[in-house]
Design a protein around this motif. Structure first.
Motif, PDB file in Angstrom:
ATOM      1  N   ASN A  71       0.809  -1.222   0.000  1.00  0.00           N
ATOM      2  CA  ASN A  71       0.000   0.000   0.000  1.00  0.00           C
ATOM      3  C   ASN A  71       0.842   1.272   0.000  1.00  0.00           C
ATOM      4  OD1 ASN A  71      -2.504  -1.393   0.097  1.00  0.00           O
ATOM      5  ND2 ASN A  71      -2.186  -1.758   2.295  1.00  0.00           N
ATOM      6  N   GLY A  72       2.121   1.163   0.335  1.00  0.00           N
ATOM      7  CA  GLY A  72       2.969   2.347   0.366  1.00  0.00           C
ATOM      8  C   GLY A  72       3.966   2.306   1.510  1.00  0.00           C
ATOM      9  N   ALA A  73       4.645   3.443   1.717  1.00  0.00           N
ATOM     10  CA  ALA A  73       5.636   3.579   2.787  1.00  0.00           C
ATOM     11  C   ALA A  73       5.034   4.391   3.922  1.00  0.00           C
ATOM     12  CB  ALA A  73       6.896   4.258   2.264  1.00  0.00           C
ATOM     13  N   PHE A  74       5.312   3.973   5.153  1.00  0.00           N
ATOM     14  CA  PHE A  74       4.707   4.602   6.324  1.00  0.00           C
ATOM     15  C   PHE A  74       5.787   5.311   7.145  1.00  0.00           C
ATOM     16  CE2 PHE A  74       1.920   1.280   4.948  1.00  0.00           C
ATOM     17  CZ  PHE A  74       0.637   1.746   5.189  1.00  0.00           C
ATOM     18  N   TRP A  75       5.503   6.567   7.485  1.00  0.00           N
ATOM     19  CA  TRP A  75       6.414   7.395   8.267  1.00  0.00           C
ATOM     20  C   TRP A  75       5.641   8.021   9.420  1.00  0.00           C
ATOM     21  CZ3 TRP A  75      11.559   8.972   6.574  1.00  0.00           C
ATOM     22  CH2 TRP A  75      11.962   8.364   5.375  1.00  0.00           C
ATOM     23  N   GLU A  76       6.318   8.126  10.560  1.00  0.00           N
ATOM     24  CA  GLU A  76       5.717   8.817  11.703  1.00  0.00           C
ATOM     25  C   GLU A  76       6.286  10.222  11.812  1.00  0.00           C
ATOM     26  OE1 GLU A  76       5.414   8.762  16.609  1.00  0.00           O
ATOM     27  OE2 GLU A  76       6.356   7.060  15.566  1.00  0.00           O
ATOM     28  N   ALA A  77       5.413  11.185  12.090  1.00  0.00           N
ATOM     29  CA  ALA A  77       5.817  12.580  12.280  1.00  0.00           C
ATOM     30  C   ALA A  77       5.371  13.045  13.659  1.00  0.00           C
ATOM     31  CB  ALA A  77       5.200  13.465  11.209  1.00  0.00           C
ATOM     32  N   LYS A  78       6.303  13.618  14.412  1.00  0.00           N
ATOM     33  CA  LYS A  78       5.969  14.226  15.696  1.00  0.00           C
ATOM     34  C   LYS A  78       5.882  15.732  15.500  1.00  0.00           C
ATOM     35  CE  LYS A  78       7.521  14.759  20.483  1.00  0.00           C
ATOM     36  NZ  LYS A  78       8.566  14.416  21.481  1.00  0.00           N
ATOM     37  N   CYS A  79       4.802  16.335  15.983  1.00  0.00           N
ATOM     38  CA  CYS A  79       4.564  17.763  15.786  1.00  0.00           C
ATOM     39  C   CYS A  79       4.867  18.533  17.070  1.00  0.00           C
ATOM     40  CB  CYS A  79       3.110  18.011  15.366  1.00  0.00           C
ATOM     41  SG  CYS A  79       2.566  16.968  13.996  1.00  0.00           S
ATOM     42  N   SER A  80       5.247  19.797  16.917  1.00  0.00           N
ATOM     43  CA  SER A  80       5.632  20.600  18.079  1.00  0.00           C
ATOM     44  C   SER A  80       4.475  20.837  19.034  1.00  0.00           C
ATOM     45  CB  SER A  80       6.197  21.947  17.615  1.00  0.00           C
ATOM     46  OG  SER A  80       5.209  22.688  16.914  1.00  0.00           O
ATOM     47  N   ALA A  81       3.253  20.746  18.550  1.00  0.00           N
ATOM     48  CA  ALA A  81       2.086  20.969  19.409  1.00  0.00           C
ATOM     49  C   ALA A  81       1.843  19.803  20.358  1.00  0.00           C
ATOM     50  CB  ALA A  81       0.846  21.205  18.549  1.00  0.00           C
ATOM     51  N   VAL A  90       1.323  12.250  13.749  1.00  0.00           N
ATOM     52  CA  VAL A  90       0.562  11.549  12.719  1.00  0.00           C
ATOM     53  C   VAL A  90       1.439  10.472  12.100  1.00  0.00           C
ATOM     54  CG1 VAL A  90      -0.930  13.508  12.142  1.00  0.00           C
ATOM     55  CG2 VAL A  90       1.263  13.229  10.960  1.00  0.00           C
ATOM     56  N   ILE A  91       0.786   9.514  11.472  1.00  0.00           N
ATOM     57  CA  ILE A  91       1.456   8.552  10.604  1.00  0.00           C
ATOM     58  C   ILE A  91       1.002   8.849   9.185  1.00  0.00           C
ATOM     59  CG2 ILE A  91       1.613   6.125   9.936  1.00  0.00           C
ATOM     60  CD1 ILE A  91       1.436   5.396  12.898  1.00  0.00           C
ATOM     61  N   GLN A  95      -0.642   9.868   0.581  1.00  0.00           N
ATOM     62  CA  GLN A  95      -1.849   9.109   0.261  1.00  0.00           C
ATOM     63  C   GLN A  95      -2.876   9.150   1.388  1.00  0.00           C
ATOM     64  OE1 GLN A  95      -2.133   7.364  -3.005  1.00  0.00           O
ATOM     65  NE2 GLN A  95      -0.629   9.031  -3.067  1.00  0.00           N
ATOM     66  N   GLN A  96      -2.382   9.121   2.618  1.00  0.00           N
ATOM     67  CA  GLN A  96      -3.308   9.141   3.746  1.00  0.00           C
ATOM     68  C   GLN A  96      -2.562   9.573   4.999  1.00  0.00           C
ATOM     69  OE1 GLN A  96      -5.668   5.607   3.929  1.00  0.00           O
ATOM     70  NE2 GLN A  96      -6.971   6.331   5.627  1.00  0.00           N
ATOM     71  N   VAL A  97      -3.295  10.236   5.894  1.00  0.00           N
ATOM     72  CA  VAL A  97      -2.733  10.704   7.158  1.00  0.00           C
ATOM     73  C   VAL A  97      -3.571  10.119   8.290  1.00  0.00           C
ATOM     74  CG1 VAL A  97      -2.211  12.710   8.597  1.00  0.00           C
ATOM     75  CG2 VAL A  97      -1.889  12.830   6.108  1.00  0.00           C
ATOM     76  N   GLU A 139      -3.649   9.162  17.613  1.00  0.00           N
ATOM     77  CA  GLU A 139      -4.683   8.681  18.534  1.00  0.00           C
ATOM     78  C   GLU A 139      -5.474   7.509  17.959  1.00  0.00           C
ATOM     79  OE1 GLU A 139      -3.638  12.825  19.553  1.00  0.00           O
ATOM     80  OE2 GLU A 139      -4.126  11.775  17.686  1.00  0.00           O
ATOM     81  N   THR A 140      -5.499   7.396  16.640  1.00  0.00           N
ATOM     82  CA  THR A 140      -6.292   6.323  16.023  1.00  0.00           C
ATOM     83  C   THR A 140      -5.436   5.376  15.184  1.00  0.00           C
ATOM     84  OG1 THR A 140      -6.773   7.712  14.095  1.00  0.00           O
ATOM     85  CG2 THR A 140      -8.338   7.795  15.943  1.00  0.00           C
ATOM     86  N   ALA A 141      -4.106   5.460  15.339  1.00  0.00           N
ATOM     87  CA  ALA A 141      -3.217   4.688  14.461  1.00  0.00           C
ATOM     88  C   ALA A 141      -2.495   3.565  15.191  1.00  0.00           C
ATOM     89  CB  ALA A 141      -2.195   5.627  13.828  1.00  0.00           C
ATOM     90  N   GLN A 142      -3.041   3.120  16.318  1.00  0.00           N
ATOM     91  CA  GLN A 142      -2.339   2.111  17.103  1.00  0.00           C
ATOM     92  C   GLN A 142      -2.111   0.808  16.341  1.00  0.00           C
ATOM     93  OE1 GLN A 142      -4.873   3.910  18.119  1.00  0.00           O
ATOM     94  NE2 GLN A 142      -4.561   4.721  20.197  1.00  0.00           N
ATOM     95  N   ARG A 143      -2.916   0.517  15.366  1.00  0.00           N
ATOM     96  CA  ARG A 143      -2.817  -0.758  14.667  1.00  0.00           C
ATOM     97  C   ARG A 143      -1.959  -0.664  13.404  1.00  0.00           C
ATOM     98  NH1 ARG A 143      -8.675  -3.461  14.218  1.00  0.00           N
ATOM     99  NH2 ARG A 143      -7.336  -5.199  13.571  1.00  0.00           N
TER     100      ARG A 143
END
Length: 324
Positions: free
Chosen positions: A267-277, A281-282, A292-294, A298-302
């Motif tokens: 389906n693609g490559a997955f990256w995690e981003a940590k935001c300053s706030a 997101v993944i 493709q998708q964000v 909070e909802t990406a545990q799986r």
């Protein structure tokens, strides 16, 4: 010790005297025995004819043994080119320095090529050509292990020391558009393919693997998740690269402070981003790094085990229901 030194000096002086050519020896005094200035009272008005001193067999041997004149730059280039051609090296020699003779008499040179790396060339059987970039990379590895390591013959001509120039050309061939500011040969893959590290100015770097006539490109952000090290890339450069890929997407508002590669599937490559706030997101990318998708953390545990850079508060426990 003094006697040994004195003997050595005396021996050297005797050898120097033996090497004096006949033309530089003092002429005998024609008016009598011995050497020195002629006595004006006994000097004939017409000098006697001089005879040419006869060279001794030893002097003749010494003259035959004198080293020939050093080769010209053009002769060095021609000799180095012949070795490079025999060794099937794609090098148009533009400069060559004679390095010396091997124990078997094979001549060796350091050669600069019009393009690409320079070489150490030896007219052995078969002829030998060793890439200056590879030599420098191996020497760096050896000295990192042992600062006093004997790294053997190295290239010294300034153009051959410009490793970045050579590997920048490889990066361009591989389709990398960054400004290369550091580079090195770092070894071989398990398949025996040469690998180079490329450091980029302000963005994430790469590993380049030469596979046949093509290049395999791996981002340092991915390489470092596979028990390997990129020496020329920083966390800040990874973040800068990640930020540019989020531009124009629903994750563009994330003021990225950290990022990591999580993996890939069909389906693609997955990256995690940590935001300053404080949120994160993944992001799922396609092979061209279009978003493709964000997925909010909070909802990406799986997804790949969920976020690791962002601490997601546990959901409050559901209130117990009361029985009527």
């Amino acid at each position: 010790m003094f006697m040994k030194t004195l003997a050595a000096i005396s021996g050297a002086a005797m050898m120097a005297m033996a090497l004096v050519s006949p033309a530089s020896a003092q002429e005998p005094n024609n008016t009598g025995s011995g050497y020195g200035a002629a006595n004006p009272e006994t000097t004939p008005t017409a000098p006697a004819a001089r005879t040419t001193p006869t060279r001794t067999p030893r002097q003749e041997r010494q003259e035959r043994q004198r080293a020939p004149a050093p080769p010209t730059p053009e002769e060095n280039i021609a000799a180095a080119q012949a070795i490079a051609t025999s060794a099937s090296v794609a090098c148009q020699v533009s400069q060559a320095n004679f390095l010396g003779l091997a124990p078997d008499g094979a001549r060796s040179y350091e050669a600069v090529c019009a393009t690409g790396p320079g070489y150490i060339l030896m007219a052995s059987a078969p002829p030998l050509a060793v890439d200056c970039v590879l030599l420098a990379g191996q020497a760096e590895i050896d000295r990192a292990r042992d600062p006093l390591a004997d790294v053997g013959t190295q290239c010294v001509i300034p153009q051959n020391l410009d490793v970045v120039r050579v590997i920048s050309a490889y990066a361009s061939e591989a389709g990398i558009a960054c400004a290369v500011d550091q580079a090195a040969s770092i070894g071989k893959s398990s398949e025996g393919n040469l690998i180079y590290e490329v450091g980029c100015n302000g963005v994430d770097g790469y590993w380049l693997e030469k596979v046949g006539t093509d290049w395999k490109v791996s981002e340092c952000a991915i390489v470092t998740t596979q028990n390997a090290v990129c020496r020329y890339s920083t966390a800040a450069e990874l973040v800068a690269t990640f930020k540019t890929r989020l531009a124009g997407s629903e994750a563009a508002s994330c003021d990225l402070t950290e990022g990591r590669y999580m993996g890939a599937n069909a389906n693609g490559a997955f990256w995690e981003a940590k935001c300053s706030a404080g949120n994160g997101v993944i992001v799922r990318f396609d092979p061209q790094y279009a978003v493709q998708q964000v997925y909010p953390c909070e909802t990406a545990q799986r997804i790949g085990g969920g976020c690791r850079l962002t601490i997601v508060p546990e959901a409050p426990a559901a209130a117990p229901t009361t029985q009527p």
